[in-house]
Design a protein around this motif. Structure first.
Motif, PDB file in Angstrom:
ATOM      1  N   THR A 151       0.786  -1.120  -0.127  1.00  0.00           N
ATOM      2  CA  THR A 151      -0.015  -0.089   0.072  1.00  0.00           C
ATOM      3  C   THR A 151       0.917   1.353   0.051  1.00  0.00           C
ATOM      4  OG1 THR A 151      -1.735  -1.200   1.265  1.00  0.00           O
ATOM      5  CG2 THR A 151      -1.903   1.125   1.155  1.00  0.00           C
ATOM      6  N   ASP A 152       0.481   2.085  -0.937  1.00  0.00           N
ATOM      7  CA  ASP A 152       1.175   3.461  -0.861  1.00  0.00           C
ATOM      8  C   ASP A 152       0.317   4.291  -0.258  1.00  0.00           C
ATOM      9  OD1 ASP A 152       1.819   6.089  -1.552  1.00  0.00           O
ATOM     10  OD2 ASP A 152       2.559   5.558  -3.462  1.00  0.00           O
ATOM     11  N   TYR A 153       0.461   4.639   0.864  1.00  0.00           N
ATOM     12  CA  TYR A 153      -0.393   5.384   1.766  1.00  0.00           C
ATOM     13  C   TYR A 153      -0.429   6.893   1.449  1.00  0.00           C
ATOM     14  CZ  TYR A 153      -1.140   1.488   4.810  1.00  0.00           C
ATOM     15  OH  TYR A 153      -1.657  -0.206   5.278  1.00  0.00           O
ATOM     16  N   GLN A 154       0.496   7.438   0.791  1.00  0.00           N
ATOM     17  CA  GLN A 154       0.350   8.838   0.497  1.00  0.00           C
ATOM     18  C   GLN A 154      -0.873   8.883  -0.580  1.00  0.00           C
ATOM     19  OE1 GLN A 154       4.465   9.208  -0.077  1.00  0.00           O
ATOM     20  NE2 GLN A 154       4.250   9.731   2.235  1.00  0.00           N
ATOM     21  N   LYS A 155      -0.744   7.996  -1.447  1.00  0.00           N
ATOM     22  CA  LYS A 155      -1.937   7.936  -2.542  1.00  0.00           C
ATOM     23  C   LYS A 155      -3.094   7.233  -2.053  1.00  0.00           C
ATOM     24  CE  LYS A 155       1.389   8.073  -6.470  1.00  0.00           C
ATOM     25  NZ  LYS A 155       2.232   7.275  -7.075  1.00  0.00           N
ATOM     26  N   GLY A 156      -3.090   6.398  -1.023  1.00  0.00           N
ATOM     27  CA  GLY A 156      -4.145   5.745  -0.118  1.00  0.00           C
ATOM     28  C   GLY A 156      -4.653   4.419  -1.667  1.00  0.00           C
ATOM     29  N   ILE A 157      -3.443   3.821  -2.319  1.00  0.00           N
ATOM     30  CA  ILE A 157      -3.885   2.907  -3.067  1.00  0.00           C
ATOM     31  C   ILE A 157      -3.107   1.658  -2.786  1.00  0.00           C
ATOM     32  CG2 ILE A 157      -3.205   2.409  -5.654  1.00  0.00           C
ATOM     33  CD1 ILE A 157      -4.144   5.171  -6.311  1.00  0.00           C
TER      34      ILE A 157
END
Ligand code: ATR
Length: 405
Positions: A151-157
């Motif tokens: 998960t890329d939490y900066q992008k929420g993806i």
């Protein structure tokens, strides 16, 4: 030509954890999550078996559920420092997925997260280490698959990393580890598994090899999941095999848009205080996607075959599709999983008002739909949705309405 790839060895059955005694090597890093493996005594046993095999071991612990890019990079640094020749990943899908991504970075320190996400673009691994995966949940089957979700939490993806290079060398499918799962985890991971099998069976990349595995997994999950949820440990043990068979199927046949939507909604509302847990997202979206895909003649026929194997009855493929959708919704009821995002509570259980407010959902819908279409799992779905169709489909998943387009 098609390719069918699995780990070289799959040890299965109660007590198979002991196979760690027979690994050959010098240094093993053990990757685990937040403490369940320690509490269950499995970590100690693994360390003891590896010691008996002559290994020096190092622990990477505290890998969180839905592991982040940062966790992957930190773990890779530990590996670069310790220089293991075996990576042993033990626990739910999260520590095993994180360890797979750490493995790539360990072998190729200059590789960025963006590089890893190039589908089937990972360079040759195993120059530094081999990989052994030991699952403690019965769902993701990452122990036998070519996938890892980070998960890329900066992008929420959530991004799937996909390449046969990250298919583990050894999987140890010991049901003892799954027996400590709490009810909710049993339900969510089990619905993840049936989604894998059904999506693999109707995928455009299906083949004779994956069909056999998918169908048998579906039958086993039908027979055992609800009983396992209700505490039958014999059924829990069988579910551990069933999910692994489903994994063998989907690792080679790929998946479809249930997963695309689950990946792109899972962390999209994290700022509202929760994730839509992967297995629960799949469980809610699967009946809607079946209704959508059944407009494709080949997919409809294949859903009919699934319904036949499940002995659901029905005289036409349309009837069989309806019965399959009804059956899966009943499973959700039996497992205490809501039917729509608007009834999905923060704790993953059905709630009068879900944690995702309607206005926030509608505001983010166009972007989520575009992201879902771009997900690596969309390409093998039997029907390719337009952005408008994907938005409508996601709305059906929010409001729990039938898909009639
Ligand atoms: P999944 O397989 O769904 O990806 P996960 O994200 O790896 O599962 O784990 C979800 C939760 O289940 C975590 O809290 C995990 O606890 P740890 O992080 O402490 O390991 C927990 N979990 C995993 N396997 C378990 C088991 N057999 N018994 C109890 N809890 C378990």
């Amino acid at each position: 030509m098609a390719r069918f790839t699995l780990p070289r060895d799959v040890y299965h059955g109660k007590g198979s954890l002991e196979q760690l005694k027979n690994l050959k090597g010098k240094k093993a890093v053990i990757c685990v999550g937040g403490g369940s493996m320690k509490r269950g005594g499995f970590l100690q046993r693994a360390e003891d078996y590896l010691k008996e095999a002559g290994f020096e071991t190092k622990l990477i612990e505290g890998i969180e559920a839905d592991p982040s890019v940062e966790t992957v990079m930190k773990g890779a640094d530990v590996m670069l420092d310790f220089q293991p020749d075996w990576i042993i990943a033990m626990g739910g899908g999260s520590p095993i997925d994180a360890a797979k991504a750490m493995w790539i970075k360990y072998e190729y320190p200059d590789c960025t997260f963006e590089d890893m996400c190039k589908v089937f673009g990972i360079p040759e691994l195993r120059k530094k280490a081999h990989f052994c995966a030991i699952p403690s949940t019965s769902g993701t089957a990452t122990e036998v698959t070519a996938f890892s979700i980070i998960t890329d939490y900066q992008k929420g993806i959530k991004y799937p990393i996909a390449d046969f290079e990250i298919t583990p060398d050894i999987a140890i499918v010991d049901p003892d580890l799954a027996e400590t799962m709490p009810q909710k985890l049993t339900a969510h991971t089990g619905m993840d598994a049936i989604t894998h099998a059904i999506e693999a069976y109707v995928s455009t990349a299906n083949c004779d090899y994956t069909d056999a595995l998918a169908i048998h997994a579906i039958e086993m999950i039908q027979d055992n999941l609800v009983k396992s949820y209700n505490g039958d440990m014999g059924c829990r043990d069988l579910m551990h095999n069933a999910q692994c068979l489903a994994g063998m199927a989907f690792s080679n046949a790929l998946l479809g848009i249930v997963h695309s939507m689950a990946h792109k909604t899972g962390a999209a509302f994290a700022d509202q205080g929760a994730h839509i847990i992967h297995g629960a997202a799949n469980a809610m979206y699967l009946p809607k996607v079946i209704q959508f895909n059944a407009k494709d003649a080949t997919a409809k026929k294949r859903y009919g075959v699934i319904a036949d194997y499940m002995k659901l009855g029905g005289n036409s493929d349309d009837e069989k599709v309806d019965l399959l959708v009804k059956y899966l919704r009943k499973m959700n009821d039996d497992l205490n999983i809501p039917h729509g995002i608007n009834k999905y509570g923060k704790d993953g259980l059905p709630a009068d008002t879900g944690f995702v407010p309607e206005n926030i959902f509608l505001e983010r819908l166009p972007e989520i739909a575009v992201n879902a279409i771009g997900d690596a799992c969309t390409g093998s779905n039997p029907r390719q949705p337009s952005p408008e169709e994907m938005e409508k489909l996601l709305k059906c998943c929010y409001y729990d309405t039938d898909v009639d387009f």
